[in-house]
Design an enzyme around this catalytic site. Sequence first.
Site, PDB file in Angstrom:
ATOM      1  NE  ARG A 121       3.842  14.871   4.042  1.00 25.07           N
ATOM      2  CZ  ARG A 121       3.104  15.344   3.043  1.00 25.07           C
ATOM      3  NH1 ARG A 121       2.558  14.515   2.164  1.00 25.07           N
ATOM      4  NH2 ARG A 121       2.914  16.647   2.903  1.00 25.07           N
ATOM      5  CG  HIS A 163       5.212  14.334  -2.800  1.00 21.86           C
ATOM      6  ND1 HIS A 163       5.723  14.294  -1.527  1.00 21.86           N
ATOM      7  CD2 HIS A 163       3.971  14.859  -2.672  1.00 21.86           C
ATOM      8  CE1 HIS A 163       4.845  14.797  -0.665  1.00 21.86           C
ATOM      9  NE2 HIS A 163       3.776  15.138  -1.347  1.00 21.86           N
TER      10      HIS A 163
END
Lengths: 317, 317
Positions: free
Chosen positions: A232, A280
């Site tokens: 993250r 992502h």
Amino acid sequence: MTNGFNAIIGSQAAPQLAIVGSGDWTKAALDVCPLELPSVVVSTPNEADLSSVRILLGAPAELIHFIPSCPNLQWVQSTWAGVDAIANFATEQLQITALKGVFGQAMSEFVIGWLLAIERQIIQRGVATTWLDGPDGTVAGKTLGIMGTGSIGSAIAGASCTFKLRCRGLNSDGRTQEGFDSCFATNDRLAFARGLDYLVSVLPNTPQTDELVDAALLDQLSPGAIFINVGRGNAVDERALVAALASGQLRSAVLDVFNTEPLPPDHVFWRTKNLHITAHTAAPTPSDAILSVFAANLHRFLQNKPLLYGVCSQKGY
Amino acid sequence: MTNGFNAIIGSQAAPQLAIVGSGDWTKAALDVCPLELPSVVVSTPNEADLSSVRILLGAPAELIHFIPSCPNLQWVQSTWAGVDAIANFATEQLQITALKGVFGQAMSEFVIGWLLAIERQIIQRGVATTWLDGPDGTVAGKTLGIMGTGSIGSAIAGASCTFKLRCRGLNSDGRTQEGFDSCFATNDRLAFARGLDYLVSVLPNTPQTDELVDAALLDQLSPGAIFINVGRGNAVDERALVAALASGQLRSAVLDVFNTEPLPPDHVFWRTKNLHITAHTAAPTPSDAILSVFAANLHRFLQNKPLLYGVCSQKGY
């Protein structure tokens, strides 16, 4: 938009299970639900009567809008690995479970693929229009540090073994994990980082992981190291990362996750040399993985058995 | 240019061992030679008296000019894996040995690196300046066919296992090899190729391997397959390869070896879309590998023991 009510036997009954989303997987998930459990597919909280809903299935970014509207909720199954958006809802009365054990292959492909691409100059050679002589690097004998030693980190460690990489792990308390030559606690992160050729973060977003990759840690790496973030975005001190790339302390960085996604067009990362940005995309969720984890946990839930991949609100993952 | 004579004890003696080349490794190779074996480093055949030379060490492209000048030659150690240039000199009186067992890691990095780079769109994502959404491919569950099941092919098969690839092998007689799910004989090459997602050739240059990758074989592959050649250029029908890329039967090809190297600037390959050209860089020869194979074989030679990696003039490898 699918009207999930069509699929419900006795559709007059208030739904006990709500599937949140609009992808193809929602229909397949509905088929997994037993007939005696009135179920519905919804996209917004006001589309259906949620007063009897005991079970929610969906992505945390959407679930966060549903959970407060379900007074009788007992279990939430996330379709993502990262559950930081909803982890704080977990209580003794409300179980939250993550999607796990299904991202190892995709993450290993991404991490090993990028390390090989950089060492073997695949990006440059891929577009070569002349004979580019001169030797490549190799990953053999290099040391890889993986921040996060859960199922994803362990899968990457296993794959790296094949290419004669040595593997060091970082986790909360430094507990040993199979596949790692050694493990360090978060408190010892500078010792963990010392002399690493490659650094990979698969850390979840929690207050404990905020900016663990900072100037002090980057300084400990072997000069010319490579950094890959597939965890993250919060784990990275962005300013320190840009500085390390500018000085050459980092040769390259590959970032798949960011504090804001999509990464805003005016973000400095877009203008930072030797920084590769992916959208992502490191480990897309395979639909069949959602179904198999959901089906397994639903079976356990209906039999009052402990659920797989439970989330702890204190740890945040 | 190193004058290797300096290193010889009793430099008046005619050399029995000649090391051909000018790289750093030649000095280190000289150190491997025992004092009682007069040895010399040379770059051209007329630099030294070769009449007593029993042993030659060097690259086939250079050795080919030395072998005819050494009337008392007993053993030639190649510093390359590919020995097609000199294999025909091998007789019962003159042993030729190749450099083997040292290229598996580099070749595996190259093949797996390129497969991952293509499936995971690393070349495009590596230069992205905007958020490139959309899913990548995966190598998981795909079938890889490897032409050549010796030490290099086996190493690639082993590495591909890690990423859940299935592996099929091709060799002269279809003998089974560890690490391959199944093996086919050259005569059955069309059955071998049927439905393959990826095709890799590590074949040596022999009359039996000429244009084994032709239109008939390429037609058998799964549509949109990827082809990688890290063996020798003769294995490919160049016209058929270009046609398969143009039709989309091949999604991509990665060629590291060619009939003429460097690949001439006017060659059609430079203008062929989805064809990536690398400069015979897949598996550079590590100097320490030359030394360790040479030292091991020298020890065996001086003790009249069978040498490692002997070349058969009939097979050509």
